[in-house]
Scaffold this active site. Structure first.
Site, mmCIF file in Angstrom:
data_model
loop_
_atom_site.group_PDB
_atom_site.id
_atom_site.type_symbol
_atom_site.label_atom_id
_atom_site.label_comp_id
_atom_site.label_asym_id
_atom_site.label_seq_id
_atom_site.Cartn_x
_atom_site.Cartn_y
_atom_site.Cartn_z
ATOM 1 N N LYS A 105 -18.319 75.970 61.048
ATOM 2 C CA LYS A 105 -18.501 76.734 62.296
ATOM 3 C C LYS A 105 -17.705 76.106 63.444
ATOM 4 O O LYS A 105 -17.005 76.798 64.198
ATOM 5 C CB LYS A 105 -19.986 76.790 62.656
ATOM 6 C CG LYS A 105 -20.286 77.336 64.021
ATOM 7 C CD LYS A 105 -19.964 78.802 64.098
ATOM 8 C CE LYS A 105 -19.968 79.299 65.529
ATOM 9 N NZ LYS A 105 -19.722 80.726 65.614
ATOM 10 N N CYS A 152 -18.563 79.804 73.406
ATOM 11 C CA CYS A 152 -18.364 79.261 72.061
ATOM 12 C C CYS A 152 -17.071 78.468 71.962
ATOM 13 O O CYS A 152 -17.084 77.266 71.734
ATOM 14 C CB CYS A 152 -18.335 80.406 71.059
ATOM 15 S SG CYS A 152 -19.741 81.507 71.264
HETATM 16 N N1 SAJ Z 1 -8.392 84.167 74.398
HETATM 17 C C1 SAJ Z 1 -7.104 83.914 74.851
HETATM 18 N N2 SAJ Z 1 -6.052 84.191 74.034
HETATM 19 C C2 SAJ Z 1 -6.235 84.733 72.786
HETATM 20 C C3 SAJ Z 1 -7.546 84.990 72.331
HETATM 21 C C4 SAJ Z 1 -8.612 84.689 73.167
HETATM 22 O O1 SAJ Z 1 -6.902 83.429 75.969
HETATM 23 O O2 SAJ Z 1 -5.232 84.981 72.111
HETATM 24 C C5 SAJ Z 1 -9.535 83.848 75.272
HETATM 25 C C6 SAJ Z 1 -10.338 85.075 75.682
HETATM 26 O O3 SAJ Z 1 -9.760 85.716 76.777
HETATM 27 C C7 SAJ Z 1 -11.687 84.448 75.985
HETATM 28 C C8 SAJ Z 1 -11.776 83.301 74.980
HETATM 29 O O4 SAJ Z 1 -10.454 83.065 74.534
HETATM 30 O O5 SAJ Z 1 -11.685 83.908 77.298
HETATM 31 C C9 SAJ Z 1 -12.661 83.563 73.776
HETATM 32 O O6 SAJ Z 1 -12.552 84.901 73.334
HETATM 33 P P1 SAJ Z 1 -12.558 85.375 71.807
HETATM 34 O O7 SAJ Z 1 -12.605 86.844 71.810
HETATM 35 O O8 SAJ Z 1 -11.423 84.787 71.059
HETATM 36 O O9 SAJ Z 1 -13.863 84.729 71.166
HETATM 37 P P2 SAJ Z 1 -15.442 84.724 71.575
HETATM 38 O O10 SAJ Z 1 -15.722 83.461 72.345
HETATM 39 O O11 SAJ Z 1 -15.892 85.989 72.167
HETATM 40 O O12 SAJ Z 1 -16.116 84.594 70.107
HETATM 41 C C10 SAJ Z 1 -15.796 83.487 69.284
HETATM 42 C C11 SAJ Z 1 -15.361 84.010 67.921
HETATM 43 N N3 SAJ Z 1 -14.790 82.939 67.132
HETATM 44 C C12 SAJ Z 1 -13.574 83.062 66.531
HETATM 45 O O13 SAJ Z 1 -12.877 84.040 66.652
HETATM 46 C C13 SAJ Z 1 -13.138 81.905 65.676
HETATM 47 C C14 SAJ Z 1 -16.567 84.610 67.192
HETATM 48 O O14 SAJ Z 1 -16.223 85.000 65.873
HETATM 49 C C15 SAJ Z 1 -17.702 83.580 67.149
HETATM 50 O O15 SAJ Z 1 -18.859 84.109 66.495
HETATM 51 C C16 SAJ Z 1 -18.071 83.237 68.568
HETATM 52 O O16 SAJ Z 1 -16.927 82.643 69.181
HETATM 53 C C17 SAJ Z 1 -19.250 82.265 68.513
HETATM 54 O O17 SAJ Z 1 -20.378 82.709 68.751
HETATM 55 O O18 SAJ Z 1 -19.047 81.101 68.138
#
Ligand code: SAJ
Length: 434
Positions: free
Chosen positions: A215, A269
C-alpha cells in the site's frame, strides 16, 4: 466464510472508506453495523443520509438503511467479521500515528469470538497488523490470537488496504484487485473468501507485512513520479520551454510515461503515505523523501511565480485563481496545494484575489479571513487581468482562448495548451508581440 445472508459484519470507522465499504457489504444482504466515535455521523447514517460527498454513495446508503441492512452505532457488537477503517494521520516529526487503529482493536476485543475475522484496511506502517494482534491478545488472554499462540488460532487477522480513487470509490471498491495479507496463510485465505463476496477484481494473498508495504509503495511510486514531472516543470520554466509539450513528446517513447506536473500534490494519501516509509527507514529512503520535498517545494514555486506575475500588474488589478480542490472535478479542499497557494496570495493581496471554484458554496475560512472573494467564472473572466489556474476542472478547460487572450495567465496544470507561453508577460507589458 463467503459473504452471505445470516452473516454479520462490523465496520469500525465511517469515513471515506468505511462508509462505502459498509454500504456495499450491506447491499449484498449482510447485516452490517457501522461504528463511529462521532455521534453526528452515527445519527446521520441511521437517518439514511451521508456526511461526505462521493458519487452515488447517498442513494446506496439510503437504500441499505431503509432495507435494514445497514445501521450505525457508537459501539461494536458481536459479529462474524470486523473491518477496521479508521484514520492513520501523521503525528510528530512525520511519524505515523496508529493510535486510532489500536483503539479500534481494543474496542472490538471484548466482543470477539472464536471463528471471527478481523481485517485492517487503514493505510498503516509495516508491522501494524501484528500490533493489532498484540492488542487483541492482551485484552483477550482467553482467545488464541494468530502470532500469539501455538497451533491453530481462534480468530483470523489480515491486512487488506483500500486502493480506491475518490470520486470512483464505489466502482473501484468492487472492480480493483485486492492484495490480502494474512498474519498466517490461513488468515489470508479466510479474508480472501470474505472479499470474494463483493469484489470482482482478483483477490491475491500474501503476508500482512508485505501487504502493508504494498500500500505504501503504491502511493510512494505515484509521489516519486509526480515529483519527476514537477521537477521537470521548474527546469523547463527556467528554459522558457513548455513542459507539457516536452512530456507529451517524450511519452511517445514506448517505455516512457511521465505524469503531469501541477501546483503540488494534495489529498490525504499520496502526500502522506511516503512519510510512513521514510519514518520506517530514514537512511535508505532517499528518493522517496526527496520526492516529497520536491512536491512540497513546487507549491512554493507556484506562489513565487504568481507573485512575479502580479508584480507586473497595476495595483488595483484583480487576479483570479481558478480552482481550490486537491484535484480535478471533486469538491474536496482538504490538503489541497491550491488552497495553500490561494491563502499565501490572499494574505498578501487581500481583496484583489478573486477565487473561482464551481465546487465551493463558500470559501474555506482561511481564505475568507484573508479577504479573498469567491466569484463566478464569468465575472472573473470579465474583470480579472490575470488568471492563475490551479485545478484542471473540466469547466475551466472549455474557456476559449478568446476569453483569456488579453490576460496574463499562469496555467499550472497545462489545461490551456493554446495559451501563449509565460515569457510573454514581460513582452506584452512592453508592447512586444509573440
Ligand atoms: N497529481 C499530479 N499529477 C499527476 C497525478 C496526480 O499532480 O499526474 C496530483 C493530483 O492533482 C492530486 C494528487 O496528485 O493533488 C493525488 O491525486 P490522485 O488522483 O493521483 O490520487 P488520490 O490521492 O486521489 O488517490 C490515491 C490513489 N493511489 C494511487 O493512484 C497509487 C488511490 O488509488 C488510493 O486508494 C488513494 O490514494 C489512497 O486512499 O491511498
Amino acid at each position: 466464510m463467503p459473504i452471505a445472508e445470516g452473516h454479520k459484519t462490523v465496520v469500525m470507522g465511517l469515513g471515506y472508506i468505511g462508509l462505502p465499504t459498509a454500504a456495499l457489504i450491506a447491499r449484498s444482504g449482510i447485516e452490517t453495523v457501522g461504528v463511529d466515535v462521532n455521534p453526528d455521523v452515527v445519527e446521520t447514517v441511521n437517518q439514511g443520509r451521508v456526511h461526505l460527498e462521493e458519487v452515488d454513495l447517498d442513494g446506496l446508503v439510503r437504500g441499505v438503511v431503509e432495507r435494514g441492512h445497514l445501521r450505525a452505532s457508537l459501539t461494536p457488537e458481536p459479529a462474524d467479521a470486523f473491518i477496521i477503517a479508521v484514520p492513520t494521520p501523521l503525528g510528530e516529526g512525520q511519524a505515523p500515528d496508529i493510535g486510532y487503529v489500536l483503539d479500534a482493536a481494543r474496542t472490538i476485543a471484548p466482543v470477539l469470538a472464536p471463528g471471527n475475522l478481523v481485517i485492517l484496511e487503514s493505510t498503516s506502517p509495516v508491522g501494524t497488523t501484528e500490533q493489532v494482534c498484540a492488542a487483541i491478545a492482551k485484552a483477550r488472554p482467553d482467545l488464541a490470537v494468530p502470532g500469539h499462540c501455538d497451533g491453530n488460532a481462534d480468530i483470523f487477522v489480515a491486512y487488506c488496504p483500500e486502493r480506491v480513487l475518490p470520486g470512483r470509490i464505489l466502482v473501484e471498491l468492487v472492480d480493483n484487485d485486492r492484495c490480502i495479507g494474512g498474519i498466517t496463510p490461513r488468515c489470508a485465505r479466510r479474508a480472501m473468501t470474505f472479499y470474494r463476496g463483493f469484489v470482482r477484481g482478483a483477490c491475491v494473498t500474501t503476508t500482512a507485512r508485505n501487504a502493508e508495504l504494498v500500500k505504501l509503495v503504491e502511493n510512494s511510486f505515484r509521489d516519486v513520479n509526480i515529483a519527476f514531472a514537477n521537477e521537470l516543470s521548474i527546469i523547463a520554466d527556467g528554459m522558457d520551454i513548455d513542459v507539457w509539450d516536452v512530456i507529451a513528446l517524450a511519452n511517445r517513447h514506448p517505455r516512457v510515461n511521465i505524469l503531469q506536473p501541477g501546483p503540488g500534490v494534495g489529498g490525504h494519501c499520496i502526500a502522506v503515505d511516503p512519510w510512513f516509509i521514510v519514518h520506517g527507514d530514514p537512511d535508505n529512503s532517499r528518493i522517496i523523501r526527496t520526492a516529497r520535498e520536491v512536491n512540497l517545494a513546487k507549491t512554493e514555486h507556484v506562489v513565487a511565480r504568481a507573485r512575479a506575475l502580479i508584480a507586473q500588474l497595476p495595483d488595483d488589478s484583480e487576479i483570479a485563481l481558478f480552482g481550490l480542490a486537491f484535484k480535478a472535478n471533486i469538491d474536496d479542499f482538504r490538503e489541497s496545494p491550491a488552497v495553500e497557494i490561494a491563502a499565501a496570495l490572499a494574505r498578501e493581496y487581500g481583496a484583489r484575489i478573486a477565487i473561482v471554484e464551481p465546487f465551493a458554496r463558500e470559501l474555506p475560512a482561511v481564505l475568507a479571513a484573508a479577504g479573498a472573494r469567491l466569484v463566478a467564472l464569468d465575472d472573473a473572466l470579465d474583470t480579472a487581468q490575470a488568471i492563475v489556474l490551479l485545478v484542471d476542472h473540466e469547466v475551466f478547460r472549455s474557456v476559449p482562448l478568446d476569453e483569456r487572450r488579453d490576460k496574463m495567465v499562469y496555467d499550472t496544470r497545462g489545461l490551456w495548451p493554446d495559451q501563449p507561453l509565460r515569457s510573454d508577460w514581460t513582452e506584452r507589458r512592453q508592447g512586444g508581440a509573440r
